[in-house]
Design a protein around this motif. Structure first.
Motif, PDB file in Angstrom:
ATOM      1  N   UNK A  63      33.317  66.129  65.177  1.00  0.00           N
ATOM      2  CA  UNK A  63      33.167  67.584  65.092  1.00  0.00           C
ATOM      3  C   UNK A  63      33.585  68.029  63.702  1.00  0.00           C
ATOM      4  N   UNK A  64      33.255  69.261  63.357  1.00  0.00           N
ATOM      5  CA  UNK A  64      33.683  69.868  62.102  1.00  0.00           C
ATOM      6  C   UNK A  64      34.568  71.054  62.435  1.00  0.00           C
ATOM      7  N   UNK A  65      35.807  71.043  61.920  1.00  0.00           N
ATOM      8  CA  UNK A  65      36.771  72.088  62.244  1.00  0.00           C
ATOM      9  C   UNK A  65      36.401  73.410  61.573  1.00  0.00           C
ATOM     10  N   UNK A 143      36.059  65.907  61.521  1.00  0.00           N
ATOM     11  CA  UNK A 143      37.197  65.395  62.278  1.00  0.00           C
ATOM     12  C   UNK A 143      36.669  64.457  63.358  1.00  0.00           C
ATOM     13  N   UNK A 144      37.571  63.680  63.932  1.00  0.00           N
ATOM     14  CA  UNK A 144      37.188  62.787  65.013  1.00  0.00           C
ATOM     15  C   UNK A 144      38.328  62.587  65.993  1.00  0.00           C
ATOM     16  N   UNK A 145      37.941  62.333  67.224  1.00  0.00           N
ATOM     17  CA  UNK A 145      38.883  61.956  68.277  1.00  0.00           C
ATOM     18  C   UNK A 145      38.467  60.567  68.737  1.00  0.00           C
ATOM     19  N   UNK A 146      39.434  59.688  68.887  1.00  0.00           N
ATOM     20  CA  UNK A 146      39.138  58.310  69.254  1.00  0.00           C
ATOM     21  C   UNK A 146      38.420  58.273  70.610  1.00  0.00           C
ATOM     22  N   UNK A 147      37.428  57.440  70.694  1.00  0.00           N
ATOM     23  CA  UNK A 147      36.525  57.385  71.856  1.00  0.00           C
ATOM     24  C   UNK A 147      37.232  57.034  73.163  1.00  0.00           C
ATOM     25  N   UNK A 148      38.319  56.258  73.089  1.00  0.00           N
ATOM     26  CA  UNK A 148      39.005  55.790  74.299  1.00  0.00           C
ATOM     27  C   UNK A 148      40.337  56.490  74.529  1.00  0.00           C
ATOM     28  N   UNK A 149      40.436  57.742  74.097  1.00  0.00           N
ATOM     29  CA  UNK A 149      41.668  58.508  74.256  1.00  0.00           C
ATOM     30  C   UNK A 149      42.068  58.578  75.735  1.00  0.00           C
ATOM     31  N   UNK A 176      43.530  62.922  71.124  1.00  0.00           N
ATOM     32  CA  UNK A 176      43.310  64.308  71.526  1.00  0.00           C
ATOM     33  C   UNK A 176      44.567  65.155  71.299  1.00  0.00           C
ATOM     34  N   UNK A 177      45.726  64.647  71.645  1.00  0.00           N
ATOM     35  CA  UNK A 177      46.974  65.413  71.546  1.00  0.00           C
ATOM     36  C   UNK A 177      47.283  65.865  70.125  1.00  0.00           C
ATOM     37  N   UNK A 178      46.816  65.125  69.130  1.00  0.00           N
ATOM     38  CA  UNK A 178      47.112  65.490  67.743  1.00  0.00           C
ATOM     39  C   UNK A 178      45.888  65.975  66.972  1.00  0.00           C
ATOM     40  N   UNK A 179      44.805  66.225  67.683  1.00  0.00           N
ATOM     41  CA  UNK A 179      43.562  66.665  67.037  1.00  0.00           C
ATOM     42  C   UNK A 179      43.645  68.128  66.637  1.00  0.00           C
TER      43      UNK A 179
END
Length: 183
Positions: A63-65, A143-149, A176-179
């Motif tokens: 995503x783009x913040x 930005x990115x969130x790890x796929x296996x969060x 996710x918690x730190x995104x």
């Protein structure tokens, strides 16, 4: 076209009307007026993208913040499991995800509005993935969130995790918690 609501009301599955016979098929892949009516607002697309990936490639969750991108995605060859994650803190579905199989056979499209992370896993030998975006790519805001969060607990199709092909950037993405989220 047929519009199907998902568990996240702003994310829509769009099924075009397909006219086929022994010669092949025809479908209207995009109509601005019908699309705006389907999603309940005026949407302007500024960029079209096309990617090809082999089986086991997992791209995302991106995503783009700033300059957030809404995406209308579809597959024209092969099959993917496509995922949208709600990153809008003010949303009742914040932190929830929706997953849909998109394929050349089912001809479905998925509308992923601004404020969502997006990713997909190729489940066929290869897949060609097309998507329209509502804003331009801006790598400085990517930005990115790890796929296996573990918090998101996305139920990706059964796959040998050791054989997934994930870019170094995607493997090192935030949890996710730190995104970074949207308001």
């Amino acid at each position: 076209m047929n519009v199907i609501d998902t568990a996240i009301p702003d994310v829509k599955i769009i099924e075009p009307q397909v006219f086929g016979d022994d010669r092949g098929f025809f479908l209207e892949s995009f109509n601005q007026t019908k699309f705006n009516a389907a999603v309940g607002r005026d949407v302007a697309f500024v960029q079209d993208n096309h990617s090809r990936s082999q089986c086991g490639v997992l791209r995302g969750l991106h995503y783009q913040i700033q300059q957030p991108q809404g995406k209308l995605v579809r597959v024209v060859a092969g099959e993917v499991f496509d995922v949208a994650v709600d990153l809008r803190k003010s949303s009742p579905t914040f932190g929830h995800w929706v997953g849909v199989t998109l394929s050349a056979d089912n001809k479905r499209q998925l509308w992923v509005p601004e404020g969502f992370a997006h990713g997909f896993l190729v489940t066929s030998d290869h897949a060609e993935f097309l998507y329209k975006t509502t804003d331009f790519w801006a790598p400085q805001y990517e930005r990115g969130i790890v796929w296996n969060d573990a918090t998101l607990a996305i139920n990706w199709p059964d796959a040998d995790v050791s054989e997934l092909l994930v870019s170094g950037k995607d493997a090192a993405a935030q949890h996710f918690a730190s995104a970074d989220y949207f308001d």
